[in-house]
Enzyme design. Structure first.
Site, PDB file in Angstrom:
ATOM      1  N   ASP A   1       0.830  -1.196   0.000  1.00  0.00           N
ATOM      2  CA  ASP A   1       0.000   0.000   0.000  1.00  0.00           C
ATOM      3  C   ASP A   1       0.868   1.250   0.000  1.00  0.00           C
ATOM      4  O   ASP A   1       2.079   1.191   0.190  1.00  0.00           O
ATOM      5  CB  ASP A   1      -1.020  -0.024   1.149  1.00  0.00           C
ATOM      6  CG  ASP A   1      -0.396   0.065   2.525  1.00  0.00           C
ATOM      7  OD1 ASP A   1       0.498   0.898   2.737  1.00  0.00           O
ATOM      8  OD2 ASP A   1      -0.811  -0.692   3.408  1.00  0.00           O
ATOM      9  N   GLU A   2       0.235   2.379  -0.223  1.00  0.00           N
ATOM     10  CA  GLU A   2       0.951   3.644  -0.388  1.00  0.00           C
ATOM     11  C   GLU A   2       1.864   3.968   0.786  1.00  0.00           C
ATOM     12  O   GLU A   2       2.958   4.499   0.618  1.00  0.00           O
ATOM     13  CB  GLU A   2      -0.078   4.763  -0.598  1.00  0.00           C
ATOM     14  CG  GLU A   2       0.508   6.086  -0.968  1.00  0.00           C
ATOM     15  CD  GLU A   2      -0.569   7.126  -1.263  1.00  0.00           C
ATOM     16  OE1 GLU A   2      -0.177   8.255  -1.601  1.00  0.00           O
ATOM     17  OE2 GLU A   2      -1.779   6.827  -1.136  1.00  0.00           O
TER      18      GLU A   2
END
Length: 195
Positions: free
Chosen positions: A47-48
C-alpha cells in the site's frame, strides 16, 4: 523473453504504473522510478504507506506463482509500544481481522521480535519518535496477502503498525537497495526455489 526486476518501493508510491481513477490522479507511480519495459507489472502490492521489496515482471504466470501461497513474504513492522510475548503468540497462531466487511482469521505464520532495529534507510516522512512512547520491531513471515493484512494483524493485538517494510519474497531479499532503486533479476523462478 520476459524481464523481471526487484525494486525498493518508497513510502508514498502506489504499486502500479497507471492511474486507475480520479482519486489517484496526483499519486506517485512506479514508472517515475525508472525506465521499465513495456508490459511491466508489479507482483502483488504494497500500500501507499508501506515500503520495501516489490517484484516486477512482464510475465503473468510468474506473477500468479509468486502471489500464490507457495511463496513466503517477510515484513519488518515497527509497532507502537513494546510488543509482548502474548501478542507475538497471538500473531503466530492467527488473529481475527476485518476483510471487506467480514471477519477473517489469519493463517498461522512466523513472528518474532527483533532484538535491535533493522538497518533500513531513513523514511522521507518522519515517524513519531521515542518521546511519544516506546516502539518495537517485529518480523512477520506470511504466505497470504490480504488487504492491509499486517497492519490489521498488529492492530488486532493492540500494537498498531507505524512503519511497514517488506524485506523478502521467497528467497529474494531487499538487500542493500535504497528507496527507488531497482535491479534486474535474471532467473526469477530458480531464485524463488519453487518447484
Amino acid at each position: 523473453m520476459h524481464k523481471h526486476f526487484k525494486i525498493y518501493k518508497p513510502y508514498g508510491y502506489l504499486s502500479q504504473f497507471v492511474n486507475n481513477g480520479q482519486k489517484q490522479h496526483r499519486k506517485k507511480l512506479l514508472g517515475e522510478l525508472g525506465d521499465f519495459p513495456e508490459g511491466i507489472m508489479s507482483i502483488g502490492r504494497l500500500d501507499e504507506k508501506s515500503e520495501g521489496l516489490l517484484l516486477l515482471t512482464t510475465d503473468g504466470k510468474t506473477s500468479d506463482l509468486i502471489n500464490s501461497s507457495k511463496v513466503d513474504k517477510e515484513y519488518y513492522a515497527q509497532v507502537d509500544g513494546d510488543i509482548s510475548e502474548t501478542a507475538i503468540k497471538q500473531l503466530q497462531d492467527g488473529v481475527e481481522i476485518g476483510l471487506h466487511g467480514k471477519k477473517y482469521i489469519t493463517k498461522p505464520c512466523t513472528v518474532f521480535k527483533l532484538d535491535t532495529p533493522p538497518n533500513l534507510p531513513e523514511r522521507r516522512k518522519k515517524l513519531r519518535d521515542d518521546r511519544h512512547g516506546p516502539t518495537s520491531w517485529v518480523s512477520l513471515t506470511l504466505n497470504e496477502g490480504k488487504f492491509r493484512q499486517v497492519r490489521k494483524m498488529t492492530s488486532a493485538v493492540g500494537f498498531p503498525t507505524l512503519r511497514l517494510v517488506r524485506v523478502r519474497v521467497g528467497t529474494i531479499f531487499l538487500d542493500d537497495l535504497q528507496p527507488g532503486d531497482s535491479l534486474k533479476v535474471l532467473d526469477i523462478e530458480s531464485v524463488l526455489n519453487v518447484p
